[in-house]
Design a protein around this motif. Structure first.
Motif, short mmCIF file in Angstrom:
data_model
loop_
_atom_site.label_atom_id
_atom_site.label_comp_id
_atom_site.label_asym_id
_atom_site.label_seq_id
_atom_site.Cartn_x
_atom_site.Cartn_y
_atom_site.Cartn_z
N ASP A 108 0.83 -1.21 0.00
CA ASP A 108 0.00 0.00 0.00
C ASP A 108 0.86 1.26 0.00
OD1 ASP A 108 -2.47 -1.52 0.29
OD2 ASP A 108 -1.73 -1.97 2.30
N ARG A 109 2.06 1.13 0.56
CA ARG A 109 3.04 2.22 0.56
C ARG A 109 4.34 1.64 0.01
NH1 ARG A 109 4.50 2.88 5.68
NH2 ARG A 109 3.21 1.24 6.52
N HIS A 110 4.91 2.33 -1.00
CA HIS A 110 6.10 1.77 -1.65
C HIS A 110 6.95 2.85 -2.28
CE1 HIS A 110 3.84 2.37 -5.36
NE2 HIS A 110 2.85 1.71 -4.80
N GLU A 111 8.19 2.45 -2.60
CA GLU A 111 9.09 3.28 -3.39
C GLU A 111 8.54 3.36 -4.81
OE1 GLU A 111 12.75 1.01 -3.28
OE2 GLU A 111 13.54 2.28 -1.67
N GLU A 112 9.20 4.16 -5.62
CA GLU A 112 8.84 4.19 -7.04
C GLU A 112 9.01 2.80 -7.62
OE1 GLU A 112 10.22 6.37 -11.17
OE2 GLU A 112 10.69 7.30 -9.25
N ILE A 113 8.07 2.37 -8.43
CA ILE A 113 8.08 1.01 -8.98
C ILE A 113 8.96 0.95 -10.22
CG2 ILE A 113 6.66 -0.85 -9.91
CD1 ILE A 113 4.29 0.45 -8.38
N PRO A 114 10.05 0.15 -10.17
CA PRO A 114 10.89 -0.02 -11.36
C PRO A 114 10.10 -0.69 -12.48
CG PRO A 114 11.96 -0.93 -9.40
CD PRO A 114 10.54 -0.61 -9.04
N GLU A 115 10.49 -0.43 -13.72
CA GLU A 115 9.77 -0.97 -14.88
C GLU A 115 9.67 -2.48 -14.87
OE1 GLU A 115 10.84 0.47 -18.76
OE2 GLU A 115 11.12 2.50 -18.01
N GLN A 116 10.72 -3.17 -14.39
CA GLN A 116 10.72 -4.63 -14.45
C GLN A 116 9.84 -5.27 -13.38
OE1 GLN A 116 13.29 -2.86 -13.26
NE2 GLN A 116 14.17 -3.88 -11.50
N VAL A 117 9.37 -4.49 -12.42
CA VAL A 117 8.56 -5.06 -11.34
C VAL A 117 7.09 -5.08 -11.75
CG1 VAL A 117 7.75 -4.74 -8.97
CG2 VAL A 117 10.16 -4.38 -9.52
N ASP A 118 6.51 -6.26 -11.69
CA ASP A 118 5.10 -6.45 -12.02
C ASP A 118 4.27 -6.06 -10.81
OD1 ASP A 118 2.58 -7.48 -12.46
OD2 ASP A 118 3.33 -9.15 -13.62
N ALA A 119 3.55 -4.98 -10.89
CA ALA A 119 2.80 -4.47 -9.75
C ALA A 119 1.32 -4.85 -9.85
CB ALA A 119 2.94 -2.95 -9.67
N THR A 120 1.06 -6.15 -9.79
CA THR A 120 -0.30 -6.63 -9.91
C THR A 120 -0.73 -7.31 -8.62
OG1 THR A 120 0.21 -8.85 -10.68
CG2 THR A 120 0.13 -7.12 -12.35
N THR A 121 -1.90 -7.86 -8.65
CA THR A 121 -2.40 -8.63 -7.51
C THR A 121 -2.29 -10.13 -7.78
OG1 THR A 121 -4.64 -8.45 -8.40
CG2 THR A 121 -3.97 -6.81 -6.76
N GLY A 122 -1.38 -10.50 -8.65
CA GLY A 122 -1.18 -11.91 -9.00
C GLY A 122 -1.85 -12.23 -10.32
N HIS A 123 -1.25 -13.16 -11.05
CA HIS A 123 -1.78 -13.59 -12.34
C HIS A 123 -2.41 -14.97 -12.19
CE1 HIS A 123 0.34 -10.38 -14.48
NE2 HIS A 123 1.36 -10.65 -13.69
N ALA A 124 -3.42 -15.23 -12.99
CA ALA A 124 -4.02 -16.56 -12.99
C ALA A 124 -3.00 -17.57 -13.50
CB ALA A 124 -5.26 -16.58 -13.88
N LEU A 125 -2.98 -18.72 -12.90
CA LEU A 125 -2.09 -19.80 -13.31
C LEU A 125 -2.63 -20.43 -14.58
CD1 LEU A 125 0.35 -21.59 -12.58
CD2 LEU A 125 -1.24 -23.01 -11.28
N ARG A 126 -1.78 -20.67 -15.54
CA ARG A 126 -2.19 -21.27 -16.81
C ARG A 126 -1.53 -22.63 -16.97
NH1 ARG A 126 -6.15 -17.98 -17.31
NH2 ARG A 126 -5.68 -15.87 -17.93
N LEU A 127 -2.24 -23.68 -16.57
CA LEU A 127 -1.77 -25.05 -16.75
C LEU A 127 -2.85 -25.81 -17.49
CD1 LEU A 127 -0.33 -25.99 -13.23
CD2 LEU A 127 0.95 -25.44 -15.29
N PRO A 128 -2.49 -26.75 -18.37
CA PRO A 128 -3.51 -27.54 -19.05
C PRO A 128 -4.42 -28.25 -18.04
CG PRO A 128 -1.33 -27.97 -19.98
CD PRO A 128 -1.14 -27.13 -18.74
N GLY A 129 -5.71 -28.08 -18.20
CA GLY A 129 -6.68 -28.75 -17.34
C GLY A 129 -6.90 -28.10 -15.99
N VAL A 130 -6.22 -26.98 -15.74
CA VAL A 130 -6.36 -26.32 -14.44
C VAL A 130 -6.78 -24.89 -14.67
CG1 VAL A 130 -5.17 -25.55 -12.36
CG2 VAL A 130 -4.62 -27.78 -13.36
N SER A 131 -7.84 -24.49 -14.04
CA SER A 131 -8.28 -23.11 -14.09
C SER A 131 -8.03 -22.47 -12.75
CB SER A 131 -9.77 -23.03 -14.43
OG SER A 131 -10.22 -21.70 -14.25
N SER A 132 -7.36 -21.34 -12.77
CA SER A 132 -7.09 -20.61 -11.54
C SER A 132 -7.73 -19.23 -11.62
CB SER A 132 -5.59 -20.51 -11.33
OG SER A 132 -5.28 -19.61 -10.34
N SER A 133 -8.78 -19.14 -12.42
CA SER A 133 -9.43 -17.84 -12.55
C SER A 133 -10.15 -17.49 -11.26
CB SER A 133 -10.41 -17.85 -13.73
OG SER A 133 -11.36 -18.87 -13.53
N PRO A 134 -10.18 -16.21 -10.96
CA PRO A 134 -10.79 -15.80 -9.71
C PRO A 134 -12.26 -16.18 -9.61
CG PRO A 134 -9.61 -13.99 -10.74
CD PRO A 134 -9.65 -15.12 -11.72
#
Length: 138
Positions: A108-134
């Protein structure tokens, strides 16, 4: 969410991006995320939640303002809510994190975000036969 077992080895093999967690499953209102990390993240704090780390492989260092905690494979550490911290891994590590769904990787409080840092809340996992969608939130 899948009703089948999810291999953490397969989950980690499915992506290469650093500091870019994948959501492998959810427990109640919490994400179970895995990430590959190397180099430094950034100083940040989560105001309303603790942050749990489990090192699956490698070494993770978590700098706090008064000390640095060094975690080896199999070690766990919880950063208390509101505590400024900076994760890093000079040689690279694979980690598992447990935190409330929607928690941003840069806090919630942070330094400036470098370009290489992914500032998300997590990505869905992509595996065959597995859904990790919210699951829908109400």
């Amino acid at each position: 969410m899948s009703d089948l077992p999810i291999s953490l080895t397969a989950a980690l093999a499915s992506f290469d991006a650093l500091w870019s967690p994948r959501i492998v499953t959810r427990v109640n209102n919490y994400d179970v995320r895995v990430a590959k990390v190397q180099g430094e993240h950034l100083w940040h704090a989560h105001d309303d939640t603790d942050e749990f780390f489990l090192v699956l492989d490698g070494e993770l260092r978590i700098a706090l303002r008064d000390r640095t905690v060094v975690l080896a494979k199999g070690d766990v550490f919880t950063v208390p809510r509101g505590t400024e911290h900076k994760p890093s891994s000079p040689g690279g590590a694979q980690i598992l994190m447990f935190e409330p769904t929607g928690t941003p990787t840069v806090g919630d409080r942070h330094e400036e975000i470098p370009e290489q840092v992914d500032a998300t809340t997590g990505h869905a996992l992509r595996l065959p036969g597995v859904s990790s969608s919210p699951r829908p939130t109400v």
